[in-house]
Design a protein around this motif. Sequence first.
Motif, PDB file in Angstrom:
ATOM      1  N   LEU A  62       0.834  -1.208   0.000  1.00  0.00           N
ATOM      2  CA  LEU A  62       0.000   0.000   0.000  1.00  0.00           C
ATOM      3  C   LEU A  62       0.864   1.251   0.000  1.00  0.00           C
ATOM      4  N   GLY A  63       1.953   1.200   0.721  1.00  0.00           N
ATOM      5  CA  GLY A  63       2.835   2.360   0.780  1.00  0.00           C
ATOM      6  C   GLY A  63       3.410   2.727  -0.568  1.00  0.00           C
ATOM      7  N   VAL A  64       3.789   1.722  -1.351  1.00  0.00           N
ATOM      8  CA  VAL A  64       4.377   2.007  -2.660  1.00  0.00           C
ATOM      9  C   VAL A  64       3.289   2.309  -3.690  1.00  0.00           C
ATOM     10  N   THR A  65       2.294   1.428  -3.807  1.00  0.00           N
ATOM     11  CA  THR A  65       1.303   1.613  -4.875  1.00  0.00           C
ATOM     12  C   THR A  65       0.347   2.762  -4.593  1.00  0.00           C
ATOM     13  N   LEU A  66      -0.147   2.855  -3.383  1.00  0.00           N
ATOM     14  CA  LEU A  66      -1.123   3.889  -3.059  1.00  0.00           C
ATOM     15  C   LEU A  66      -0.446   5.229  -2.794  1.00  0.00           C
ATOM     16  N   SER A  67       0.582   5.227  -1.957  1.00  0.00           N
ATOM     17  CA  SER A  67       1.195   6.486  -1.562  1.00  0.00           C
ATOM     18  C   SER A  67       2.210   6.980  -2.585  1.00  0.00           C
ATOM     19  N   TYR A  68       3.307   6.238  -2.761  1.00  0.00           N
ATOM     20  CA  TYR A  68       4.365   6.696  -3.656  1.00  0.00           C
ATOM     21  C   TYR A  68       3.847   6.910  -5.070  1.00  0.00           C
ATOM     22  N   SER A  94       9.262  -0.397   2.625  1.00  0.00           N
ATOM     23  CA  SER A  94       9.462  -1.332   1.513  1.00  0.00           C
ATOM     24  C   SER A  94      10.911  -1.365   1.027  1.00  0.00           C
ATOM     25  N   LEU A  95      11.761  -0.494   1.550  1.00  0.00           N
ATOM     26  CA  LEU A  95      13.176  -0.403   1.169  1.00  0.00           C
ATOM     27  C   LEU A  95      13.359  -0.034  -0.306  1.00  0.00           C
ATOM     28  N   GLN A  96      12.439   0.775  -0.851  1.00  0.00           N
ATOM     29  CA  GLN A  96      12.574   1.245  -2.229  1.00  0.00           C
ATOM     30  C   GLN A  96      13.061   2.686  -2.288  1.00  0.00           C
ATOM     31  N   GLY A  97      13.600   3.178  -1.214  1.00  0.00           N
ATOM     32  CA  GLY A  97      14.139   4.530  -1.180  1.00  0.00           C
ATOM     33  C   GLY A  97      13.160   5.511  -0.564  1.00  0.00           C
ATOM     34  N   SER A  98      13.608   6.751  -0.460  1.00  0.00           N
ATOM     35  CA  SER A  98      12.756   7.787   0.121  1.00  0.00           C
ATOM     36  C   SER A  98      11.661   8.160  -0.877  1.00  0.00           C
ATOM     37  N   SER A  99      10.621   8.785  -0.368  1.00  0.00           N
ATOM     38  CA  SER A  99       9.508   9.160  -1.238  1.00  0.00           C
ATOM     39  C   SER A  99       9.946  10.182  -2.285  1.00  0.00           C
ATOM     40  N   ILE A 100      10.794  11.121  -1.913  1.00  0.00           N
ATOM     41  CA  ILE A 100      11.254  12.136  -2.866  1.00  0.00           C
ATOM     42  C   ILE A 100      12.049  11.483  -3.998  1.00  0.00           C
ATOM     43  N   GLU A 101      12.940  10.579  -3.652  1.00  0.00           N
ATOM     44  CA  GLU A 101      13.747   9.890  -4.661  1.00  0.00           C
ATOM     45  C   GLU A 101      12.868   9.037  -5.581  1.00  0.00           C
ATOM     46  N   TRP A 102      11.922   8.287  -5.000  1.00  0.00           N
ATOM     47  CA  TRP A 102      11.064   7.407  -5.771  1.00  0.00           C
ATOM     48  C   TRP A 102      10.186   8.199  -6.736  1.00  0.00           C
ATOM     49  N   VAL A 103       9.560   9.257  -6.235  1.00  0.00           N
ATOM     50  CA  VAL A 103       8.664  10.075  -7.063  1.00  0.00           C
ATOM     51  C   VAL A 103       9.453  10.765  -8.170  1.00  0.00           C
TER      52      VAL A 103
END
Length: 124
Positions: A62-68, A94-103
Amino acid sequence: MGLLSTVLAKSYVEFWGRKWNIQDISTVVVFVALHCLCLFAPFHFNWGAFWVAMALYLLTGLGVTLSYHRNLAHRSFTLPKWLEYSFAYCGVLSLQGSSIEWVSTHRYHHQFTDTGKDPHSPIN
């Protein structure tokens, strides 16, 4: 100039035709270590740990698909700030990086889809 100064001056390692920086190497080390630890899971199985793993799977998904992805990258909907931050925290788990980096990477991906600049391109 010391003996190792030319070695330390390089900030990347070339491996499999790709330049690897320190973040790439540390990510590989963490994931290899986690997968090696999973080999011990059958010997330490219990249902409590299984349900915690399922809950974390749901929260990080949910954190990656819904939020990020939907909320922060595409701004598909708005949430109250406390809920937006809570979901973003689940994305961090999820260890996919920070939200700023991912977005940032995701928006760059959409801007340069399937070109040489696309960070997720099959062409590279």
